[in-house]
Design a protein around this motif. Structure first.
Motif, mmCIF file in Angstrom:
data_model
loop_
_atom_site.group_PDB
_atom_site.id
_atom_site.type_symbol
_atom_site.label_atom_id
_atom_site.label_comp_id
_atom_site.label_asym_id
_atom_site.label_seq_id
_atom_site.Cartn_x
_atom_site.Cartn_y
_atom_site.Cartn_z
ATOM 1 N N MET A 453 0.794 -3.157 8.700
ATOM 2 C CA MET A 453 0.617 -2.376 7.091
ATOM 3 C C MET A 453 -0.208 -1.045 7.768
ATOM 4 O O MET A 453 -0.007 -0.624 7.846
ATOM 5 C CB MET A 453 0.238 -3.061 5.886
ATOM 6 N N LEU A 454 -1.149 -1.539 8.401
ATOM 7 C CA LEU A 454 -2.445 -1.271 8.439
ATOM 8 C C LEU A 454 -2.201 0.541 9.639
ATOM 9 O O LEU A 454 -1.875 1.500 8.771
ATOM 10 C CB LEU A 454 -3.390 -2.483 9.357
ATOM 11 N N PRO A 455 -1.242 0.341 10.079
ATOM 12 C CA PRO A 455 -0.820 1.696 10.770
ATOM 13 C C PRO A 455 -0.174 2.767 9.900
ATOM 14 O O PRO A 455 0.033 3.877 10.098
ATOM 15 C CB PRO A 455 0.426 1.316 11.953
ATOM 16 N N VAL A 456 1.040 2.033 9.126
ATOM 17 C CA VAL A 456 1.890 3.168 8.079
ATOM 18 C C VAL A 456 0.882 3.293 7.111
ATOM 19 O O VAL A 456 0.710 4.473 6.675
ATOM 20 C CB VAL A 456 2.612 1.878 7.627
ATOM 21 N N LEU A 457 -0.012 2.601 5.882
ATOM 22 C CA LEU A 457 -1.342 3.194 5.953
ATOM 23 C C LEU A 457 -1.940 3.973 6.334
ATOM 24 O O LEU A 457 -2.041 5.379 5.347
ATOM 25 C CB LEU A 457 -1.975 1.919 4.950
ATOM 26 N N ARG A 458 -2.359 4.128 7.352
ATOM 27 C CA ARG A 458 -3.330 5.527 7.786
ATOM 28 C C ARG A 458 -2.404 6.082 8.978
ATOM 29 O O ARG A 458 -3.038 7.105 8.280
ATOM 30 C CB ARG A 458 -4.020 4.867 8.977
ATOM 31 N N LEU A 484 2.363 3.320 -2.524
ATOM 32 C CA LEU A 484 3.070 2.410 -2.294
ATOM 33 C C LEU A 484 4.605 2.865 -2.393
ATOM 34 O O LEU A 484 5.004 2.168 -1.393
ATOM 35 C CB LEU A 484 3.437 1.780 -4.257
ATOM 36 N N PRO A 485 4.781 4.208 -1.982
ATOM 37 C CA PRO A 485 6.289 4.496 -2.204
ATOM 38 C C PRO A 485 7.107 4.571 -0.489
ATOM 39 O O PRO A 485 7.423 5.040 0.167
ATOM 40 C CB PRO A 485 6.623 5.585 -2.341
ATOM 41 N N LEU A 486 5.582 5.225 -0.149
ATOM 42 C CA LEU A 486 6.157 5.514 2.002
ATOM 43 C C LEU A 486 5.734 3.537 2.240
ATOM 44 O O LEU A 486 5.945 3.948 3.012
ATOM 45 C CB LEU A 486 4.333 6.138 2.225
ATOM 46 N N VAL A 487 5.283 2.863 1.922
ATOM 47 C CA VAL A 487 4.669 1.090 2.630
ATOM 48 C C VAL A 487 5.214 1.139 1.829
ATOM 49 O O VAL A 487 5.122 -0.479 2.663
ATOM 50 C CB VAL A 487 3.347 1.353 2.743
ATOM 51 N N ARG A 488 6.629 0.840 0.729
ATOM 52 C CA ARG A 488 7.500 -0.053 0.522
ATOM 53 C C ARG A 488 8.032 -0.829 1.776
ATOM 54 O O ARG A 488 8.557 -2.109 1.839
ATOM 55 C CB ARG A 488 8.584 0.492 -0.458
ATOM 56 N N ARG A 489 8.493 -0.138 2.536
ATOM 57 C CA ARG A 489 9.110 -0.685 3.765
ATOM 58 C C ARG A 489 8.374 -1.818 4.266
ATOM 59 O O ARG A 489 8.715 -3.071 5.299
ATOM 60 C CB ARG A 489 10.109 0.265 4.668
ATOM 61 N N ALA A 490 7.463 -1.383 5.177
ATOM 62 C CA ALA A 490 6.285 -1.698 5.966
ATOM 63 C C ALA A 490 6.140 -2.730 4.356
ATOM 64 O O ALA A 490 5.889 -4.115 5.445
ATOM 65 C CB ALA A 490 4.791 -1.032 6.129
#
Length: 568
Positions: A453-458, A484-490
């Motif tokens: 999750m960390l690379p996607v959140l950053r 949340l909408p941007l990292v749902r897949r992650a």
């Protein structure tokens, strides 16, 4: 109208920093408490029980252990085989990393899932697959009378099989996002193909290669299940020796000393790995991976693709295929006899039919996934907010980032045995509770959740969060509406990896799984430890079922995964 002066602006900035620090530390309350109670406390208790006599610490025992010739041999072999496994894995997997990064070909998504299956398989199943291929009565033994199950080669090959995906995904993931035009520009200026790659691409890939090598070294340095099955009495690693000293000899002082030695080595490895991760995240201009992949061109590139496909066939598909073949081949001929035997407890290895281990493992893994996603998700959000944070709070949070990886390297055997001697009285009397197994499994799942999750959140644009905050959104609503909408897949991928690794956890679970509720890895190891064709066949059948569950999980993950979804 009055205009706010510098003092007012500085005060507002300080208040914002204070609120940000409080939020980061608040998000870490649950992860810190979880690791303190279920990781640090059990490990410290085991070390104290082994090295503390009365009120005095016997640290001299560490020197005695290091001076023991037999234990010196264990330390030497542990280090030697980890270095050899790492070198072989890089040699075999780097061409695969290039192919997955730069080539576009039919079946690529399926092949990516196939090469990842070994990584999420329990090490005991990996050992079982290579035992069926290289061991007594195995395929090589039947065809050519060749046995490798008690040699170092069997261990090294199994480690390459297990860690192939680490290099392909870590190095290939970054390679796919490097702009190929930089290398092309170097060639236009007169550099040869190799010189352009060495001077342009290799320095950019260096941190990723180093990070992958360190992770492979970590996983092989702490190898347990593979060595237990393939090493025999001749070869043993530090983790296997800790298990022997703890479970068989009850020499807790020796086990504690070895645990501290392993802890120091793992701490050094993870410190270097954290540095390579920071290097990998900085000073690189990345592009969309879809823009860099193309169909192979020319005989050389098609030959490279063919070589990688052949490697995957021989290294990954053949051992897995042999595992399936052995599960279907009793002495009476091909059939499902071993699978039918799983529904009966007449063999005496378990209090219940071995087939129940499947339902037990799935239930435990689902609970462990929920715990890992909750704890790891909170930690990932806190680490994201600390990326540009300063002060003591920022340093504390960034330090915790490195600590999150410790469960992957610290002896799972020590953690499992520590659970038994620490979580045995109120308010945490959990020895008779089913939740004990998911808690141990979640310790291994949390690092994968964070690293996914960390690379996607950053990658989320901080200006989106700031705009939402300016419009009056609370931090919770900012997370719900922006992140949340941007990292749902992650998040789904993180949950999938947590489920897969929880399903296969063995080192700690072997101590705490109840006889009437065995997990799949524990059941496989128990069956392999008993003589007889039926027990061997049932172990192969259970391993096949576990492999299929892991493979289906990986295929589902590949359908929802994006190229930027985390490090794995």
């Amino acid at each position: 109208m009055a205009v706010a002066g510098p003092e007012v602006a500085e005060g507002a900035r300080l208040r914002k920093d204070v609120r940000g620090s409080a939020l980061r530390l608040g998000l870490l309350v649950v992860p810190v408490a979880f690791f303190a109670v279920f990781f640090a406390y059990p490990v410290a208790a085991i070390v104290a029980r082994g090295l503390k006599v009365g009120e005095a610490w016997q640290f001299g025992r560490i020197g005695d252990v290091l001076a023991d010739p037999d234990l010196q041999h264990v330390l030497w072999f542990t280090t030697w085989q980890a270095l050899a496994s790492t070198g072989l894995t890089l040699l075999v997997a780097l061409p695969g990393a290039y192919v997955f990064a730069r080539f576009d070909f039919p079946g690529k998504q399926l092949l990516r899932a196939v090469v990842t299956v070994p990584f999420v398989l329990p090490t005991v199943v990996v050992g079982t697959a290579f035992l069926a291929l290289l061991g007594r009565g195995g395929v090589l033994d039947e065809l050519w009378g060749l046995r490798l199950d008690t040699t170092a080669w069997a261990i090294l090959l199994a480690h390459v099989f297990f860690n192939y995906a680490v290099v392909v995904r870590t190095v290939g993931g970054l390679w796919a996002q490097l702009d190929p035009r930089q290398e092309e520009a170097a060639r236009m200026l007169g550099a040869s193909r190799f010189a352009a790659w060495r001077k342009v691409t290799l320095p950019a890939l260096g941190p990723a290669v180093a990070g992958a090598a360190l992770m492979v070294f970590l996983f092989t340095f702490t190898s347990f299940g593979v060595v237990q099955i393939l090493g025999g009495p001749t070869f043993t690693t530090l983790e296997a020796e800790i298990y022997r000293q703890t479970a068989q000899l009850l020499a807790l002082d020796t086990a504690a000393a070895l645990t501290l030695v392993q802890f120091a080595a793992v701490g050094a490895i993870l410190a270097v790995h954290a540095w390579t991760v920071r290097r990998r995240e900085s000073a690189l201009r990345l592009v969309d991976a879809a823009q860099t992949a193309r169909r192979p061109q020319g005989p050389a590139q098609w030959a490279l693709l063919g070589g990688v496909l052949l490697t995957v066939l021989l290294l990954i598909l053949v051992p897995l295929g042999v595992l399936v073949e052995r599960s279907l081949h009793p002495s009476s001929g091909y059939g499902l006899d071993y699978f039918r035997a799983l529904t009966s407890a007449d063999g005496g290895a378990f209090l219940v039919p071995p087939i129940e281990a499947i339902a037990n493992s799935v239930e435990y893994a689902l609970a462990a996934t929920a715990i890992a996603v909750t704890v790891g998700g909170l930690a990932a959000v806190a680490l994201t907010r600390s990326r540009h944070g300063g002060g003591a709070a920022g340093r504390i949070v960034r330090g915790f980032d490195a600590l999150l990886m410790l469960p992957l390297g610290v002896s799972a055997v020590t953690v499992g045995f520590g659970f038994l001697i620490t979580l045995d009285e109120p308010p945490l009397d959990l020895r008779a509770s089913w939740i004990l197994v998911p808690l141990a499994q979640a310790l291994v799942g949390v690092p994968f959740v964070v690293r996914t999750m960390l690379p996607v959140l950053r990658a989320v644009d901080e200006r989106l969060r700031e705009a939402a905050a300016v419009l009056g959104a609370s931090p919770w609503r900012v997370w719900r509406e922006v992140d949340l909408p941007l990292v749902r897949r992650a998040l789904l991928v993180a949950a999938g990896f947590a489920f897969a690794v929880s399903l296969g956890e063995f080192g700690a679970t072997v101590f705490i799984a109840r006889p009437d509720q065995p997990t799949l890895p524990v059941a496989v190891a128990t069956l392999l430890g008993r003589a007889g064709e039926l027990n061997y066949g049932q172990a192969m059948a259970l391993s096949t079922l576990l492999m299929l569950v892991c493979a289906v999980s990986l295929l589902l993950l590949e359908r929802i995964r994006t190229d930027r979804t985390g490090e794995f």
